[in-house]
Motif scaffolding. Sequence first.
Motif, short mmCIF file in Angstrom:
data_model
loop_
_atom_site.label_atom_id
_atom_site.label_comp_id
_atom_site.label_asym_id
_atom_site.label_seq_id
_atom_site.Cartn_x
_atom_site.Cartn_y
_atom_site.Cartn_z
N LEU A 1 0.83 -1.19 0.00
CA LEU A 1 0.00 0.00 0.00
C LEU A 1 0.87 1.25 0.00
O LEU A 1 2.00 1.24 0.49
CB LEU A 1 -0.88 0.05 1.26
CG LEU A 1 -2.01 -0.98 1.39
CD1 LEU A 1 -2.53 -0.97 2.83
CD2 LEU A 1 -3.14 -0.67 0.42
N GLN A 2 0.33 2.35 -0.54
CA GLN A 2 0.85 3.68 -0.29
C GLN A 2 -0.04 4.32 0.77
O GLN A 2 -1.20 3.98 0.91
CB GLN A 2 0.85 4.52 -1.56
CG GLN A 2 1.80 4.03 -2.64
CD GLN A 2 3.26 4.05 -2.21
OE1 GLN A 2 3.87 3.00 -2.04
NE2 GLN A 2 3.80 5.26 -2.01
N HIS A 3 0.51 5.29 1.49
CA HIS A 3 -0.18 5.83 2.66
C HIS A 3 -1.37 6.72 2.31
O HIS A 3 -2.42 6.64 2.95
CB HIS A 3 0.82 6.62 3.51
CG HIS A 3 0.20 7.40 4.62
ND1 HIS A 3 -0.48 6.80 5.65
CD2 HIS A 3 0.14 8.75 4.86
CE1 HIS A 3 -0.92 7.73 6.49
NE2 HIS A 3 -0.57 8.92 6.03
N SER A 4 -1.22 7.57 1.30
CA SER A 4 -2.27 8.55 1.04
C SER A 4 -2.30 8.94 -0.44
O SER A 4 -1.38 8.62 -1.20
CB SER A 4 -2.08 9.79 1.92
OG SER A 4 -0.86 10.44 1.61
N PHE A 5 -3.36 9.67 -0.80
CA PHE A 5 -3.57 10.06 -2.18
C PHE A 5 -4.12 11.47 -2.23
O PHE A 5 -5.04 11.83 -1.52
CB PHE A 5 -4.58 9.11 -2.85
CG PHE A 5 -4.84 9.38 -4.31
CD1 PHE A 5 -4.17 8.65 -5.28
CD2 PHE A 5 -5.76 10.35 -4.71
CE1 PHE A 5 -4.41 8.89 -6.63
CE2 PHE A 5 -6.00 10.60 -6.06
CZ PHE A 5 -5.32 9.86 -7.02
N ARG A 6 -3.51 12.29 -3.07
CA ARG A 6 -4.08 13.58 -3.48
C ARG A 6 -3.41 13.97 -4.79
O ARG A 6 -2.21 14.20 -4.82
CB ARG A 6 -3.87 14.66 -2.43
CG ARG A 6 -4.62 15.95 -2.80
CD ARG A 6 -4.49 17.04 -1.76
NE ARG A 6 -5.36 18.16 -2.09
CZ ARG A 6 -5.00 19.16 -2.91
NH1 ARG A 6 -3.79 19.17 -3.47
NH2 ARG A 6 -5.85 20.14 -3.16
N LEU B 1 2.00 0.90 9.39
CA LEU B 1 1.28 -0.16 10.10
C LEU B 1 -0.21 0.15 10.22
O LEU B 1 -1.05 -0.72 9.95
CB LEU B 1 1.87 -0.38 11.50
CG LEU B 1 1.09 -1.36 12.40
CD1 LEU B 1 1.06 -2.76 11.79
CD2 LEU B 1 1.68 -1.38 13.81
N ASP B 2 -0.55 1.38 10.61
CA ASP B 2 -1.96 1.72 10.79
C ASP B 2 -2.74 1.58 9.49
O ASP B 2 -3.92 1.20 9.50
CB ASP B 2 -2.10 3.16 11.29
CG ASP B 2 -1.66 3.32 12.74
OD1 ASP B 2 -1.22 2.32 13.35
OD2 ASP B 2 -1.75 4.45 13.26
N ASP B 3 -2.11 1.88 8.36
CA ASP B 3 -2.80 1.74 7.08
C ASP B 3 -3.20 0.29 6.83
O ASP B 3 -4.34 0.00 6.44
CB ASP B 3 -1.90 2.23 5.93
CG ASP B 3 -1.60 3.71 6.03
OD1 ASP B 3 -2.55 4.49 6.18
OD2 ASP B 3 -0.42 4.08 5.96
N TYR B 4 -2.26 -0.61 7.07
CA TYR B 4 -2.57 -2.04 6.87
C TYR B 4 -3.58 -2.53 7.90
O TYR B 4 -4.60 -3.14 7.55
CB TYR B 4 -1.28 -2.86 6.96
CG TYR B 4 -0.40 -2.75 5.74
CD1 TYR B 4 -0.49 -3.66 4.70
CD2 TYR B 4 0.51 -1.70 5.61
CE1 TYR B 4 0.32 -3.55 3.57
CE2 TYR B 4 1.31 -1.57 4.48
CZ TYR B 4 1.21 -2.50 3.46
OH TYR B 4 1.99 -2.38 2.33
N ALA B 5 -3.33 -2.24 9.18
CA ALA B 5 -4.18 -2.78 10.25
C ALA B 5 -5.61 -2.28 10.15
O ALA B 5 -6.57 -3.06 10.23
CB ALA B 5 -3.58 -2.43 11.61
N PHE B 6 -5.78 -0.96 9.96
CA PHE B 6 -7.14 -0.40 9.93
C PHE B 6 -7.88 -0.83 8.67
O PHE B 6 -9.09 -1.07 8.71
CB PHE B 6 -7.09 1.12 10.00
CG PHE B 6 -6.53 1.70 11.29
CD1 PHE B 6 -5.99 0.89 12.27
CD2 PHE B 6 -6.52 3.06 11.50
CE1 PHE B 6 -5.45 1.42 13.44
CE2 PHE B 6 -6.01 3.61 12.66
CZ PHE B 6 -5.47 2.79 13.63
#
Length: 759
Positions: free
Chosen positions: A522-527, A537-542
């Motif tokens: 994953l990448q963390h964010s998009f704009r 970690l939070d991106d994967y876990a959530f």
Amino acid sequence: MTTSASASGSGGSTASTRHTNRLASEHSPYLLQHAHNPVDWYPWGEEAFQAARKRDVPIFLSIGYSTCHWCHVMEVESFEDEEVSKLLNDSFVSIKVDREERPDVDKVYMTFVQALYGRGGWPLSVFLSPNLKPMMGGTYFPPDDKYGQLGFKTVLRKVKQAWDTKKETLEMGGTLAIDQLTEALSISAKSTKVSEDLAHRCLKQCVDQLTSSYDPKFGGFGPAPKFPRPVEDCVMLYQHIKLMESGKDSEAQELMRMVTHTLQCMARGGIHDHVGGGFHRYSVDECWHVPHFEKMLYDQGQIVNVYLDTFLITGDSFYSSIARDILDYLRREMIGKEGEIYSAEDADSYENEGSSRKKEGAFYIWSSEEIDEILGENANLFKDHYYVKSSGNCDLSRMSDPHGEFKGKNVLFERRPISYMASKHGMSLGEYTKVLGDCRRKLFLERSRRPRPHLDDKVIVSWNGLVISALARASQILQLEPKDMVFHFPVVGSAPSEYLQVAEKAVSFIRGKLYDEITHRLQHSFRNGPSKAPGFLDDYAFLISGLLDLYEYGGNTDWLHWAIQLQSTQDELFLDREGGGYFNTPGEDPSVLLRVKEDHDGAEPSGNSVSAINLIRFASLVGGYRADTYKQTAEHLLAVFEARLTEQSVAVPLMCCAADMLSVPSRKQIVLVGDKEAPQYKEMLAAAFASYDTNRTVVQVDPKDTEEIDFWEKINPNIAQMACSGPPDLPAVAHVCQNFMCSPPVISSDELKNVLNKK
């Protein structure tokens, strides 16, 4: 260097001649807000680091986010000031970081400031050596010395003087600080097992500590300022059910009373946007009245789930209507054309189109005269209900408006329950609520003509995951509402299934824009494109948690399959296989000096707490050695934090729930087999989710779908066999399994409810 340009202001004033710096080419809304400061800002990266090394000057690191009120204040006071800018440009390399875009960088320097001064916050202001070691720091600085606090100009001159005269000492101190933090945060488990009584001890201690801090008058845990920390309500509800199951009804009901009173006070308070829906960040006073007006996505998703859980336990549709209120706000204001869910709305906005400065809360507050003009004959009723006064209503607490900023203005606030107010005005409850809803709609339309607060339209994977979970759960839980329930603005009254569609669109956006199908990362964010930052970690876990809910409540095995893939990638990137637990970053960026194992369940739950629950849920979905591996990884994780669970359990309430969930010998499995579009199947599915049960797993299987059966053959052959061995002519059959035993097949929703309600 900065260059002159003509542009309009972003966070503060408007000037005819502006500067343009390197931030103009960034995607982050926060960085773009500073793209026309006279400060020669750099984004975080090698160009800035090389410039500091080449010039042999310290780095000034400023970290914030686009909806941060005090970040805006410091920009206007200091970063738009020519004198301050000259001091920064002459003697420092200045770097601006969006904490939401780079939480890994923020974590390093926030940890340093908190360790040094005992507190932190945003804007975060830190001075670094060219090798990125922190030397000194703080949060907000006024531009000039006042009230005994050093002004930013003084701080800059003192740091420059210290660098010029004792540079080696500063650099050694920075290196020592990072070494000490690394040692302090390098936590590992001494055993892969947890103590037998850990779950009971930590859960009881956490609840006891929260109970001791409960505010019996206004609800909530702890004094003002009051933040809605949903994990606190989660652990109270969890313990409530455990006490009920063990026959301790009075203790259980006392916990439930604390949660319901808190949620009612929050919903009636000014922290709740009565006109447009959703919740503001926190209340500055003890009565939930005057908020800090920003709206954060991570709050909305978690608060929805707490109200949904409370509705499940109480059956009171007041709580389900608040959940709808939040979700409908998100659908109306926070979702993009492709289903992506945005991050936040600012607290500050212009009072009108001609204003030169933004003011906090300007979009949300009202004068008594405005309400008279807009609502006409219903104005007095509305003003009585929401405590609106000509002098302004921010007078319920000395903390509500200490500087008189809201004099003559009103933050809508329900001092009395709606049933009491309806009786007072001699109206039926239905008639009264309709009038209020019509009034809110009129105010909403009028408010829509005002200059809107800034929208941070960045898409963050972790926060989307929290909302995806809420949307998926709402799609089933809201089916339990009374069939004749009437909805009033800002609640729309959508069919619950619509929320599932919104969740699936959000997941599809993330998979299409922020996931690499080859590397499975994953990448963390998009704009305007994916961010440079990797998934944390939070991106994967959530997101995994959201996908598990999306599968259980929606039934599409594609989401479960992707969740399993993501868990494998999470283990590869973040798992400490020897020491246990998950690090917060992949550890691949040399400019990020700390790699920590987060455990604090604060405004957002920790990635480790959510991961522990994910692993326990996975273990009840898969079969054989895979299930054992998931449970062993979860137990090893909890062993890492056993001291924290034992000594400071109130800091980790969700992890306390995870520890108890792991201690349950066998989770309840409800395997629902049949045609997922059949009415009988849908009734059975609704029955499966008709009660609050955190130790339940729902498996949905269509025996005629060969791809589904192949999927289950690979990950849990027992479920595949169960699906294929049932009566082929029935639209729905449920199997309830626990402790290695399954009930006889159940073929009606009423029968399923009876089986699930047996103690």
